[in-house]
Design a protein around this motif. Structure first.
Motif, short mmCIF file in Angstrom:
data_model
loop_
_atom_site.label_atom_id
_atom_site.label_comp_id
_atom_site.label_asym_id
_atom_site.label_seq_id
_atom_site.Cartn_x
_atom_site.Cartn_y
_atom_site.Cartn_z
N ILE A 89 1.02 -1.18 -0.28
CA ILE A 89 0.28 -0.17 0.29
C ILE A 89 1.44 1.20 0.33
CG2 ILE A 89 -1.93 1.83 1.39
CD1 ILE A 89 -2.84 -1.13 2.35
N GLY A 90 0.71 2.38 -1.10
CA GLY A 90 1.54 3.60 -1.15
C GLY A 90 3.10 2.82 -1.87
N GLY A 91 3.11 2.30 -2.53
CA GLY A 91 4.37 1.54 -3.11
C GLY A 91 5.14 2.14 -3.65
N GLY A 92 5.20 3.58 -3.95
CA GLY A 92 6.28 3.77 -4.94
C GLY A 92 6.37 2.90 -6.62
N THR A 93 7.62 3.14 -6.16
CA THR A 93 8.63 2.72 -7.27
C THR A 93 8.60 0.73 -7.03
OG1 THR A 93 10.17 3.24 -6.31
CG2 THR A 93 9.60 4.78 -8.64
N GLY A 94 8.24 0.80 -5.90
CA GLY A 94 8.02 -0.97 -5.74
C GLY A 94 9.44 -1.70 -4.93
N ALA A 95 9.88 -0.80 -3.97
CA ALA A 95 10.90 -1.07 -2.79
C ALA A 95 10.59 -2.49 -1.99
CB ALA A 95 11.36 0.33 -2.08
N SER A 108 4.66 -15.59 -4.71
CA SER A 108 3.65 -15.66 -6.25
C SER A 108 3.02 -14.72 -6.46
CB SER A 108 2.81 -17.29 -5.66
OG SER A 108 2.17 -17.02 -5.00
N ALA A 109 2.27 -13.49 -6.09
CA ALA A 109 1.94 -13.16 -6.69
C ALA A 109 1.55 -11.21 -5.12
CB ALA A 109 0.81 -13.82 -6.87
N ALA A 110 1.62 -10.77 -5.97
CA ALA A 110 1.67 -8.93 -5.44
C ALA A 110 0.86 -8.19 -6.09
CB ALA A 110 3.06 -8.64 -5.23
N THR A 111 0.22 -7.13 -5.55
CA THR A 111 -0.50 -6.18 -6.17
C THR A 111 0.11 -4.43 -5.36
OG1 THR A 111 -1.90 -7.40 -6.50
CG2 THR A 111 -2.39 -4.74 -6.09
N VAL A 112 0.51 -3.60 -6.55
CA VAL A 112 0.91 -2.84 -5.66
C VAL A 112 -0.41 -1.36 -6.04
CG1 VAL A 112 3.12 -0.80 -5.90
CG2 VAL A 112 4.05 -3.35 -5.92
N LEU A 113 -0.45 -0.89 -4.70
CA LEU A 113 -1.52 0.49 -4.80
C LEU A 113 -0.29 1.68 -4.70
CD1 LEU A 113 -3.99 1.72 -4.53
CD2 LEU A 113 -4.17 1.07 -2.86
N GLU A 114 -0.51 2.69 -5.73
CA GLU A 114 -0.11 3.49 -5.70
C GLU A 114 -0.44 4.65 -6.04
OE1 GLU A 114 2.50 6.99 -5.40
OE2 GLU A 114 2.81 5.50 -4.05
N GLN A 115 -0.96 6.07 -5.97
CA GLN A 115 -1.39 7.24 -6.56
C GLN A 115 -0.45 8.28 -6.84
OE1 GLN A 115 -2.41 10.63 -3.95
NE2 GLN A 115 -0.59 9.81 -2.44
N VAL A 116 0.19 8.05 -7.64
CA VAL A 116 1.40 8.49 -8.51
C VAL A 116 1.48 7.72 -9.16
CG1 VAL A 116 3.39 10.04 -9.10
CG2 VAL A 116 2.44 10.14 -6.39
N THR A 139 0.81 -7.05 -10.50
CA THR A 139 0.03 -6.05 -10.78
C THR A 139 -0.02 -4.50 -10.22
OG1 THR A 139 -1.83 -7.65 -10.74
CG2 THR A 139 -2.25 -5.96 -10.63
N TRP A 140 0.49 -3.59 -10.70
CA TRP A 140 0.97 -2.01 -10.20
C TRP A 140 -1.06 -1.82 -10.12
CZ3 TRP A 140 5.09 -0.25 -8.50
CH2 TRP A 140 6.69 -0.89 -8.92
N THR A 141 -1.64 -0.89 -9.42
CA THR A 141 -2.87 -0.14 -9.36
C THR A 141 -3.02 1.57 -9.21
OG1 THR A 141 -4.01 -2.34 -8.96
CG2 THR A 141 -4.76 -0.61 -8.15
N THR A 142 -3.70 1.81 -9.62
CA THR A 142 -3.71 3.52 -9.21
C THR A 142 -4.91 4.16 -8.18
OG1 THR A 142 -2.73 4.16 -11.45
CG2 THR A 142 -3.43 5.49 -10.27
N GLY A 143 -4.42 4.75 -7.78
CA GLY A 143 -5.58 4.92 -6.44
C GLY A 143 -4.82 5.44 -4.91
N ARG A 144 -5.95 6.78 -3.98
CA ARG A 144 -6.15 6.85 -3.09
C ARG A 144 -5.69 5.79 -2.15
NH1 ARG A 144 -6.09 12.62 -3.11
NH2 ARG A 144 -7.72 12.69 -1.59
N LEU A 145 -5.29 6.83 -1.50
CA LEU A 145 -5.16 5.41 -0.29
C LEU A 145 -7.09 5.62 0.62
CD1 LEU A 145 -2.36 5.48 1.66
CD2 LEU A 145 -2.70 3.95 -0.26
N ASP A 146 -7.13 6.90 0.73
CA ASP A 146 -8.90 7.22 1.55
C ASP A 146 -9.01 6.98 0.20
OD1 ASP A 146 -8.25 8.98 -0.18
OD2 ASP A 146 -8.45 11.06 0.42
N GLN A 147 -9.64 6.23 -0.27
CA GLN A 147 -10.96 6.06 -1.32
C GLN A 147 -10.80 4.36 -2.19
OE1 GLN A 147 -10.33 9.29 -5.03
NE2 GLN A 147 -10.72 10.76 -4.07
N THR A 148 -9.49 4.09 -1.28
CA THR A 148 -9.70 2.94 -2.14
C THR A 148 -9.83 1.51 -0.64
OG1 THR A 148 -7.95 3.26 -3.53
CG2 THR A 148 -8.02 1.08 -2.44
#
Length: 324
Positions: A89-95, A108-116, A139-148
């Motif tokens: 959550i809020g993963g930026g560039t995936g560190a 085996s699977a990962a999702t990164v949620l980032e607003q930028v 999976t990279w997902t665009t979204g705001r933390l307060d709206q997800t």
């Protein structure tokens, strides 16, 4: 010493090679000032493509090191646990994605949620030739933390995010995290403010039924005197040539200070004690500052006469568990 995986270092250096050094340095000065302020903001810290690449140059190695160090302690406490799915959550560039797959290659699977969007674009670019298929196929997902509303995962990582939220937003985010059934890992800067955010989240998660996995060896109130000290750990980071040039630094390394907490409502494993200061070694003696399983702080002196225990103490590092 926490080194970036070679495939990530190669990709990051390649991405940085097209940016003039003067531009990196100028943007770094502006971003580092805002990062140190640790105040909630109405706009993301990474607002432009130049911000994203510069922020990644100086923060991605440190974030990777801190998250990896925290997750490594989890792996020590839960040796039979291997997460299948990560939500960052809020993963930026995936560190944190790279750190999790470094600790648990079977992830085996990962999702990164980032607003930028620009951060997601760079994160995907860095992951293109990763050795780990989980990093490549994340999976990279665009979204705001307060709206997800967050999906379920057996590993949820939230690193260096709380400082960008207001106190009310922090509570709302942690309330969502409390509904997760797997591991929840929160990492913040190792500053008094970072510790306060972590301990507030810790208390909120415990109240919601979570149990501590790391670093705390107990579920009681934190014994660190509030306002006079703070709980934090360090991870040494190797600096690449570009990293040194961006920061105007001469040393080939830096020490990243971080505070963290890992909890779960379903899993349970705690260190008997935790070393919360750098061990002090004198001739024939090692002094350990411990947070203990009964919720107290204690100094333990281990002498050479204690043989195996003394040898273990000499090899013990700040942040490690300690029997007792």
């Amino acid at each position: 010493m926490a080194d970036l995986p070679q495939d990530l270092r190669t990709a990051l250096d390649a991405a940085l090679s097209s940016v003039p050094g003067a531009q990196l340095t100028a943007t770094f000065q502006r971003l580092s000032t805002r990062y140190r302020e640790e105040q909630a903001a109405t706009t993301p810290i990474m607002a432009t493509p130049a911000d994203v690449i510069t922020y990644s140059a100086y923060r991605m190695p440190a974030t990777f090191a801190a998250v990896r160090s925290a997750l490594e302690q989890v792996a020590l406490q839960l040796p039979d646990f291997t997460p299948a799915q990560q939500l960052d959550i809020g993963g930026g560039t995936g560190a944190a994605l790279w750190a999790a797959t470094d600790v648990w290659p079977a992830l085996s699977a990962a999702t990164v949620l980032e607003q930028v969007p620009e951060a997601i674009a760079l994160g995907k670019k860095l992951a293109l030739n990763a050795e780990s298929p989980t990093v490549r196929d994340a999976t990279w997902t665009t979204g705001r933390l307060d709206q997800t509303t967050f999906a379920s995962a057996d590993l949820v990582t939230v690193s260096y995010v709380l400082s960008e939220l207001s106190p009310a937003q922090q509570q709302d985010l942690v309330a969502q995290l409390a509904t997760q059934q797997g591991l929840v890992a929160l990492i913040e800067p190792g500053t008094p403010g970072g510790y306060e955010r972590i301990v507030a989240a810790r208390d909120q998660l415990i109240a919601a039924g979570h149990r501590l996995i790391a670093p705390c060896p107990h579920n009681l109130a934190c014994p660190i005197p509030r306002g006079r000290d703070w709980c934090h750990f360090t991870s040494r980071v190797n600096r690449s040539a570009v990293h040194r040039r961006t920061k105007g630094a001469e040393l080939g390394f830096e020490d990243e200070k971080f505070s963290y907490v890992v909890t779960s409502p379903t899993l349970q494993a705690q260190a008997a004690n935790r070393v919360v200061r750098h061990p002090q070694q004198r001739k024939g003696l090692v002094s350990l500052r411990l947070c203990t399983g009964d919720g107290e702080l204690r100094e333990e002196i281990v002498s050479k006469r204690q043989g195996v225990l003394y040898r273990a103490a000499r090899n013990t590092e700040f942040g490690d568990p300690w029997p007792g």
